[in-house]
Design an enzyme around this catalytic site. Structure first.
Site, PDB file in Angstrom:
ATOM      1  N   LYS A   1     -12.021  78.902   5.205  1.00  0.00           N
ATOM      2  CA  LYS A   1     -11.184  79.070   6.396  1.00  0.00           C
ATOM      3  C   LYS A   1      -9.720  79.084   5.995  1.00  0.00           C
ATOM      4  CE  LYS A   1     -10.669  76.847  10.973  1.00  0.00           C
ATOM      5  NZ  LYS A   1     -11.144  75.717  11.807  1.00  0.00           N
TER       6      LYS A   1
ATOM      7  N   SER B   1     -12.915  77.094  16.243  1.00  0.00           N
ATOM      8  CA  SER B   1     -11.911  77.923  15.599  1.00  0.00           C
ATOM      9  C   SER B   1     -12.342  78.478  14.234  1.00  0.00           C
ATOM     10  CB  SER B   1     -10.607  77.131  15.419  1.00  0.00           C
ATOM     11  OG  SER B   1     -10.823  76.017  14.565  1.00  0.00           O
TER      12      SER B   1
ATOM     13  N   SER C   1     -14.973  72.764  16.077  1.00  0.00           N
ATOM     14  CA  SER C   1     -14.682  74.078  15.493  1.00  0.00           C
ATOM     15  C   SER C   1     -15.615  74.560  14.392  1.00  0.00           C
ATOM     16  CB  SER C   1     -13.254  74.106  14.957  1.00  0.00           C
ATOM     17  OG  SER C   1     -12.387  74.292  16.029  1.00  0.00           O
TER      18      SER C   1
HETATM   19  N1  GLN Z   1     -11.900  73.864  20.877  1.00  0.00           N
HETATM   20  C1  GLN Z   1     -11.234  72.736  20.310  1.00  0.00           C
HETATM   21  C2  GLN Z   1      -9.751  72.932  20.375  1.00  0.00           C
HETATM   22  O1  GLN Z   1      -9.355  73.976  20.778  1.00  0.00           O
HETATM   23  C3  GLN Z   1     -11.706  72.513  18.929  1.00  0.00           C
HETATM   24  C4  GLN Z   1     -10.767  72.891  17.854  1.00  0.00           C
HETATM   25  C5  GLN Z   1     -11.150  72.442  16.476  1.00  0.00           C
HETATM   26  O2  GLN Z   1     -12.171  71.770  16.267  1.00  0.00           O
HETATM   27  N2  GLN Z   1     -10.298  72.771  15.511  1.00  0.00           N
HETATM   28  O3  GLN Z   1      -8.966  72.073  20.085  1.00  0.00           O
END
Ligand code: GLN
Length: 502
Positions: A53, A128, A152
């Protein structure tokens, strides 16, 4: 010995990548000599190309975090987790797309490009870590690293039909991970099989002097590699009952309704957390199959679940506002061409560099930390966090293994919907946040969670997750590995298997 990429891989990669756009940077295509990247042999399925990532540092590679602000940035060093994989013969093949700084549930918040779901290219890959999930799902890599702050890794894993492990907080070093919300996040794994997920986790875990919050598993924690019989041993698994789910959702409205005008927004939020029929069916199927494998399922209630999303977004944005302060175009980020004075330079750089969602969260974070307001928001969220942790521990046991409990994992949905499309009327940014209900609690409690695919409904995968006691990744992996042996994971049309397990 080094071996070249498998025969036919590069055309396969190109054809998929044109459709899904999983990568921000790809080492194979970058090679000017036209030479295929070389792969060294490793052990247990690790000595293969893997993707990372784009918020995890790999020396010489992009580290854009999906942001315009860092689009030109190359990392001067390599994250500990990546170093450990490279030491075993793993080779970074590229950097994957993501929601800007990890903020989102679709990867559409990336300022760099869109990533489409390999199962249906009109839909999102989730986020994400959407690029990592899509790359594994399409068979472009056998495994990828992602990060999970509030879901994410697990949510895109569910959307793309792959395994996704969010480890215990501190089990994997965060050195080299660009921080979003430091107290919530972990580097974790997306993989094409549970066995490979276990091997990669075994390779990257452990205390690291470069991350003071990292640690080795305590004595008493379940082993990662044991006798074959432990994998199939019957267990008692807690299940969040339909009534408990309904309660968590409905009190999200009634519990919070206050000021006039909020009602509609709260109704919409509660609606967004309701499981769509296909996801509810997949969840039931997981229960039936786990029972058929000999496990005992008992209903559990997590009354604190309903406070998870507000507490998560309070803490995550507070930490994000502090963590993202470093992007000022002095230390990192592109400088504006012209500015009146240093403050103006920083304002201009941040205004041009950050996307709307990031700005929203920085504002929210500074709001909840405003002097005189900490008690009302931040400290309250921290107290809720403690309650959520105790709630889980009352079923799963404490992180120091001084007690024993009967439930060794809790089964939960991952996300209320399957991969959503980009049409109007689909999940709004607000609804997407409300839908983090099922994932963010594991981050608040610091517990490991493993998402895995159970079915394909209407052409799209449905995933569920098991949340375990701190440092009990071994137990979660055992349950899912024996599940996978009877119910192999699905693949999208056009998938070709390039990677063996060893
Ligand atoms: N959907 C969550 C957010 O927008 C999760 C993000 C993550 O785990 N990086 O913060």
């Amino acid at each position: 010995m080094v071996v070249p990429l498998p025969e036919g891989y590069l055309p396969y990669f190109k054809a998929w990548e044109e459709k899904i756009g999983a990568f921000i940077e790809f080492a194979g295509l970058r090679s000017e000599a036209g030479e295929a990247p070389r792969i060294g042999p490793g052990n247990a399925g690790i000595g293969l190309p893997f993707a990372v990532k784009d918020n995890i540092a790999v020396k010489g590679f992009s580290i854009s975090c999906g942001s315009k602000l860092l689009e030109q940035m190359k990392s001067p060093y390599t994250a500990t987790a990546v170093q450990k994989l490279e030491a075993l013969g793993g080779m970074v093949i590229g950097k994957t797309n993501m929601d800007e700084f990890g903020m989102g549930s679709s990867t559409d918040n990336s300022a760099i490009k869109r990533t489409n779901n390999p199962w249906d290219q009109s839909r999102v890959s989730g986020g994400s870590s959407g690029g990592s999930a899509a790359a594994v799902s399409a068979g472009l890599v056998p495994y990828a690293l992602g990060s999970d702050t509030g879901g994410s890794i697990r949510q895109p894993a569910a959307f793309c039909g792959v395994v996704g492990l969010k480890p215990t907080y501190g089990a994997v070093s965060r050195f080299g991970l660009v921080a979003y919300a430091s107290s919530l996040e972990s580097i974790g794994i997306l993989a094409d099989s549970t066995e490979r997920c276990r091997a990669v986790f075994a390779a990257i875990r452990g205390g690291d002097p470069l991350d003071q919050t990292s640690q080795d598993a305590p004595a008493g924690a379940p082993a990662l590699f044991g006798e074959a019989r432990s994998k199939t041993a019957p267990r008692t698994i807690g299940v969040l009952s339909p009534e408990a789910i309904a309660r968590a959702i409905s009190s999200e409205i009634t519990g919070a309704a206050g000021e006039a005008g909020e009602e509609a927004a709260l109704q919409a939020a509660a609606q967004a957390a309701v499981l769509e029929n296909e996801v509810a069916r997949g969840f039931e199927l997981a229960k039936t199959r786990l029972r058929a494998l000999g496990h005992t399922l008992v209903d559990v209630d997590l009354p604190s679940l309903k406070y998870g999303v507000p507490a998560y977004y309070t803490i995550a944005t507070a930490e994000a506002s502090a963590n993202l302060a470093r992007f000022d175009s002095v230390r990192y980020g592109r400088r504006p061409d012209w500015a009146e004075n240093p403050d103006d330079m920083i304002d201009k750089a941040r205004d041009a560099g950050f996307g709307a969602e990031v700005k929203l969260r920085i504002l929210l974070g500074t709001f909840v930390l405003r002097s005189g307001f900490q008690d009302r928001y931040y400290l309250r969220a921290q107290r809720i966090r403690g309650g959520i942790r105790r709630n889980f521990e009352s079923y799963l046991g404490s992180p120091d293994y001084s007690d024993s409990k009967t439930v060794c994992a809790i089964l939960l949905p991952v996300f209320p919907t399957r991969a959503f499309d980009r049409g109007p009327g689909n999940l709004t940014p607000f609804a997407q946040k409300a839908a983090d209900l099922y994932t963010c609690c594991a981050n608040l409690a610091g517990l490991p969670a493993l998402a895995f695919p159970v079915s394909v409904e209407g052409g799209l995968p449905v995933g569920v997750q098991l949340i375990g006691r701190a440092f009990a990744e071994g137990t979660l992996l055992d349950i899912v590995e024996s599940y996978e042996a009877s119910h192999p994971f699905p693949h999208p049309e056009g998938y070709k298997k390039f990677w063996s397990q060893s």
